[in-house]
Design an enzyme around this catalytic site. Structure first.
Site, PDB file in Angstrom:
ATOM      1  N   SER A  35       0.821  -1.210   0.000  1.00  0.00           N
ATOM      2  CA  SER A  35       0.000   0.000   0.000  1.00  0.00           C
ATOM      3  C   SER A  35       0.860   1.268   0.000  1.00  0.00           C
ATOM      4  CB  SER A  35      -0.963  -0.043   1.179  1.00  0.00           C
ATOM      5  OG  SER A  35      -1.829   1.063   1.147  1.00  0.00           O
ATOM      6  N   ASP A  85      -3.053   6.408  -3.135  1.00  0.00           N
ATOM      7  CA  ASP A  85      -1.938   5.768  -2.431  1.00  0.00           C
ATOM      8  C   ASP A  85      -1.326   4.690  -3.346  1.00  0.00           C
ATOM      9  OD1 ASP A  85      -3.872   3.761  -2.190  1.00  0.00           O
ATOM     10  OD2 ASP A  85      -3.179   3.148  -0.209  1.00  0.00           O
ATOM     11  N   ASP A 102      -1.301   1.441  -3.815  1.00  0.00           N
ATOM     12  CA  ASP A 102      -2.075   0.392  -4.483  1.00  0.00           C
ATOM     13  C   ASP A 102      -3.448   0.912  -4.908  1.00  0.00           C
ATOM     14  OD1 ASP A 102      -2.985   0.529  -1.818  1.00  0.00           O
ATOM     15  OD2 ASP A 102      -3.718  -1.529  -1.897  1.00  0.00           O
ATOM     16  N   ASP A 156      -6.182   2.033  -3.550  1.00  0.00           N
ATOM     17  CA  ASP A 156      -7.510   1.756  -2.971  1.00  0.00           C
ATOM     18  C   ASP A 156      -8.043   2.997  -2.251  1.00  0.00           C
ATOM     19  OD1 ASP A 156      -5.657   1.519  -0.919  1.00  0.00           O
ATOM     20  OD2 ASP A 156      -6.563  -0.263  -0.024  1.00  0.00           O
TER      21      ASP A 156
HETATM   22 MG    MG Z   1      -3.748   1.190   0.081  1.00  0.00          MG
END
Ligand code: MG
Length: 459
Positions: free
Chosen positions: A100, A243, A245, A247
């Site tokens: 992340s 961010d 990744d 999400d």
């Molecule tokens: Mg994330």
């Protein structure tokens, strides 16, 4: 209590605690878990942009193949893209290799269930049990799984978003968006999506690069200095950051103000319940601004324990219209039950277009609250008794209107609330409080900290 899986899957420093031996073992344990109920499981695997991704992807895939699972490599994708592909393509599970927003020397492994939601704690515990017992399933030479690649997941996902928002109303506005993908996985999806929504884009760090040369991958104000400066400079309508990744999404208004995630979450809740009310879901830590806007629209709120997989699960069970977390993790069930930054960006643009309002005006309409946070020491073995005593004692307290024991002890008072949550890893309580006045929020936190300290001394 799980040892490997934390709040967000397994995370660690590459080639130290996050190494290929661990990944291989996790792959074998994961496959063993799936083989218990599915004769020939199909598992999708994807990664963010980190340099160690191939090492971990190959090792996990080997483990899965050895147990007889077929592996479908979907490549470098945002976490929500993989989640959408798992559900839409009917895969039995999904693996995402990502840490992340953590620094570049970290990496991680996160699990996706067949419905596209993040793994529940139960599944993680089961996989961990198999891992530590080394009770791995093994197939014969002619039953080893097949490894294939599929590069259609980003198109599938972008089309999914386009089918879930009012494209024409957004296109008509010709929005100018400054987009900061932070060199993360969003780089491969969000610019394409925004072009399809008729937006003009000023790109910042929209090239995937696992060294994160632009800035630290957590979308905090100090990491988004350039975005904050750029939006008013180019007269853009919106700034958006993702961010690592992708999400979570954070927004900057047209004046260059950083909008904290509690506000964008409340805006999402307000417009999801605007016409027909409905059930919304968010953790107990979320600001009352969320509750206020939903109640005003005659909607209802379910407060859950902290953790996006829990929020998503409760949303499914209650046919919820909206949910999410204050860290920029908004969940739109019309697309899927997970935190989704690209969908959040499309939705914020849709709300701006439908309401004919700038983002700063949408933010202005959200009720204002002051938050206060502190940490207080408490031995781990006293946490339970402190929470129980505090809940019992305060139930008799006339000032306390309601006690919520969903996650820690949350006390609703006349002029705000206070929450004492035990840390899962450290010998501390996190104390959160909220009120209309800053001084009141501080007073609430300090008062109940004192009460908790007295309980610790007396037990
Ligand atoms: Mg994330």
């Amino acid at each position: 209590m799980t040892k490997l899986f934390g709040t967000n899957g397994i995370r660690g420093v590459v080639n130290e605690d996050m190494n290929c031996e661990l990944a291989l073992g996790i792959g074998k344990a994961w496959g063993t878990y799936l083989k218990k109920t599915i004769p020939k499981p199909k598992v999708a695997i994807g990664t963010d942009a980190r340099l160690s991704n191939h090492m971990l992807k190959c090792a996990i895939s080997s483990g899965l193949l050895a147990t007889g699972c077929d592996v479908i490599d979907v490549g470098l994708v945002p976490t929500p893209t993989l989640q959408y592909a798992v559900r839409e393509k009917g895969y039995d599970s999904g693996v995402i290799i990502t840490a992340s927003h953590n620094p570049p020397h970290f990496n991680g492994i996160k699990g996706v269930a067949s419905d596209g939601t993040e793994f529940s704690k139960d599944i993680e515990e089961e996989i961990e049990k198999i891992y530590f017992q080394k009770s791995f399933f093994k197939v014969k030479w002619d039953e080893v799984g097949k490894f294939t690649t599929w590069n259609g997941s980003t198109d599938l996902y972008i089309n999914g978003i386009l089918n879930s928002v009012d494209v024409d109303i957004i296109k008509n506005k010709n929005f100018h968006v400054v987009l900061d993908c932070g060199n993360g996985a969003g780089s491969l999806v969000t610019p394409i999506l925004l072009k399809k929504l008729g937006c003009r884009i000023t790109e910042l760090y929209c090239e995937p690069d696992g060294t994160f040369p632009g800035h630290n991958s957590e979308p905090l104000p100090e990491n988004l200095v350039e975005l904050i400066k750029k939006v008013p400079e180019v007269n853009a309508d919106l700034g958006a950051a993702q961010d690592g990744d992708a999400d979570r999404a954070i927004f900057v208004d047209e004046k260059g103000n950083y909008i904290w995630g509690d506000k964008s979450l409340a805006i999402g809740a307000k417009y999801a319940t605007k016409e027909k009310g409905g059930v919304t879901v968010t953790p107990v830590t979320t600001s009352s601004m969320f509750d206020d806007v939903v109640k005003e629209n005659k909607g209802s709120i379910i407060h859950t324990a902290v953790g996006s997989p829990i929020v998503a699960r409760v949303m499914i069970e209650n046919d919820s219209v909206f949910g999410g977390e204050e860290n920029g993790g908004l969940i739109f069930p019309e697309l899927q039950y997970c935190r989704d930054s690209a969908m959040s960006i499309a939705k914020i643009l849709e709300i701006m277009a439908k309401e004919e309002k700038k983002l700063s005006e949408l933010v202005e309409e959200i009720p204002k609250y002051e938050v206060f946070k502190l940490k207080m020491p408490c031995p781990n073995d006293k946490k339970e008794i402190v929470m129980r005593t505090l809940a019992e004692e305060t139930k008799k307290d006339k000032n306390v209107k309601n006690v919520d024991e969903t996650d820690g002890v949350k006390l609703y008072l006349e002029d705000g609330w206070v929450l004492l949550r035990p840390s899962g890893t450290e010998p501390i309580f996190r104390v959160y409080s909220e009120s209309k006045e800053k001084s009141k929020a501080e007073e609430l936190a300090l008062n109940y900290k004192k009460i908790a300290e007295d309980i610790i001394k007396s037990k």
